[in-house]
Design a protein around this motif. Structure first.
Motif, short mmCIF file in Angstrom:
data_model
loop_
_atom_site.label_atom_id
_atom_site.label_comp_id
_atom_site.label_asym_id
_atom_site.label_seq_id
_atom_site.Cartn_x
_atom_site.Cartn_y
_atom_site.Cartn_z
N CYS A 22 38.35 23.27 11.11
CA CYS A 22 37.95 24.68 11.14
C CYS A 22 37.23 24.97 9.82
O CYS A 22 37.84 24.84 8.75
CB CYS A 22 39.17 25.58 11.30
SG CYS A 22 38.83 27.34 11.09
N THR A 23 35.97 25.38 9.93
CA THR A 23 35.16 25.65 8.74
C THR A 23 34.75 27.11 8.73
O THR A 23 34.28 27.64 9.74
CB THR A 23 33.92 24.76 8.71
OG1 THR A 23 34.33 23.39 8.66
CG2 THR A 23 33.06 25.05 7.48
N GLY A 35 45.84 28.81 8.57
CA GLY A 35 46.81 28.35 9.55
C GLY A 35 46.19 28.00 10.88
O GLY A 35 45.03 28.33 11.16
N TRP A 36 46.99 27.30 11.67
CA TRP A 36 46.64 26.96 13.05
C TRP A 36 47.66 27.61 13.97
O TRP A 36 48.87 27.51 13.73
CB TRP A 36 46.63 25.45 13.26
CG TRP A 36 45.47 24.77 12.60
CD1 TRP A 36 45.46 24.16 11.38
CD2 TRP A 36 44.16 24.61 13.15
NE1 TRP A 36 44.21 23.65 11.12
CE2 TRP A 36 43.39 23.90 12.20
CE3 TRP A 36 43.55 24.99 14.34
CZ2 TRP A 36 42.05 23.57 12.40
CZ3 TRP A 36 42.22 24.66 14.54
CH2 TRP A 36 41.49 23.97 13.58
N PHE A 67 52.55 16.67 13.31
CA PHE A 67 51.31 17.34 12.91
C PHE A 67 51.26 17.49 11.39
O PHE A 67 52.29 17.67 10.74
CB PHE A 67 51.22 18.73 13.52
CG PHE A 67 51.02 18.77 15.01
CD1 PHE A 67 51.14 17.63 15.80
CD2 PHE A 67 50.72 19.97 15.65
CE1 PHE A 67 50.96 17.69 17.17
CE2 PHE A 67 50.53 20.04 17.01
CZ PHE A 67 50.65 18.89 17.78
N THR A 68 50.06 17.42 10.84
CA THR A 68 49.86 17.63 9.41
C THR A 68 48.67 18.54 9.18
O THR A 68 47.58 18.28 9.69
CB THR A 68 49.61 16.30 8.69
OG1 THR A 68 50.70 15.41 8.93
CG2 THR A 68 49.47 16.53 7.18
N ILE A 69 48.90 19.61 8.42
CA ILE A 69 47.82 20.51 8.07
C ILE A 69 47.33 20.15 6.68
O ILE A 69 48.11 19.79 5.79
CB ILE A 69 48.28 21.99 8.12
CG1 ILE A 69 47.09 22.93 7.94
CG2 ILE A 69 49.37 22.28 7.10
CD1 ILE A 69 47.42 24.40 8.22
N SER A 70 46.02 20.20 6.50
CA SER A 70 45.44 19.93 5.19
C SER A 70 44.20 20.81 5.01
O SER A 70 43.73 21.43 5.97
CB SER A 70 45.07 18.45 5.04
OG SER A 70 44.12 18.07 6.00
N ILE A 78 39.86 23.68 7.00
CA ILE A 78 41.21 23.19 7.21
C ILE A 78 41.22 22.24 8.39
O ILE A 78 40.35 22.30 9.26
CB ILE A 78 42.23 24.33 7.45
CG1 ILE A 78 41.81 25.22 8.62
CG2 ILE A 78 42.44 25.15 6.20
CD1 ILE A 78 42.88 26.22 9.04
N TYR A 79 42.21 21.35 8.35
CA TYR A 79 42.33 20.33 9.37
C TYR A 79 43.74 20.37 9.96
O TYR A 79 44.68 20.81 9.30
CB TYR A 79 42.09 18.94 8.78
CG TYR A 79 40.76 18.81 8.07
CD1 TYR A 79 40.68 18.97 6.69
CD2 TYR A 79 39.59 18.51 8.76
CE1 TYR A 79 39.47 18.85 6.01
CE2 TYR A 79 38.38 18.39 8.10
CZ TYR A 79 38.33 18.56 6.73
OH TYR A 79 37.13 18.46 6.07
#
Length: 118
Positions: A22-23, A35-36, A67-70, A78-79
């Protein structure tokens, strides 16, 4: 105007992996939270994972360990790395960014479909 663009959704078999991105673009500044979220048919939108400007992460119990957010601050991106996907992870995934100050704003992406087949 602030715009969030997501990518990376798709169809995957159970046990597989996907990476969402997400950019943000436009006049976004002072991003304090990213966040997702996801929304399955007939269900309410729920938080999947989040990360603050200080790096604190938070995960829904259902995705912990999978899951991993970065984030990449330079790219305002964000990923969400999703491993060991399950059919119950099927949903539309939305990214969200909280930003601004002293007036605070919340911006959403358009959503990306993730479908996990059994």
């Amino acid at each position: 105007q602030v715009q969030l663009v997501e990518s990376g959704g798709g169809l995957v078999q159970a046990g597989g992996s996907l990476r969402l991105s997400c950019t943000a673009s436009g006049s976004i500044f002072n991003i304090y939270a990213m966040g997702w979220y996801r929304q399955a048919p007939g269900k309410q939108r729920e938080l999947v994972a989040s990360v603050t400007s200080g790096g604190t992460t938070n995960y829904a119990d259902s995705v912990k360990g999978r899951f991993t957010i970065s984030r990449d601050n330079a790219k305002i991106t964000i990923y969400l790395q999703m491993n060991n996907l399950k059919p119950e992870d099927t949903a539309v995934y939305y990214c969200n960014m909280g930003w601004g100050g002293p007036n605070r704003f919340s911006s959403w992406g358009q959503g990306t479909q993730v479908t996990v087949s059994s």
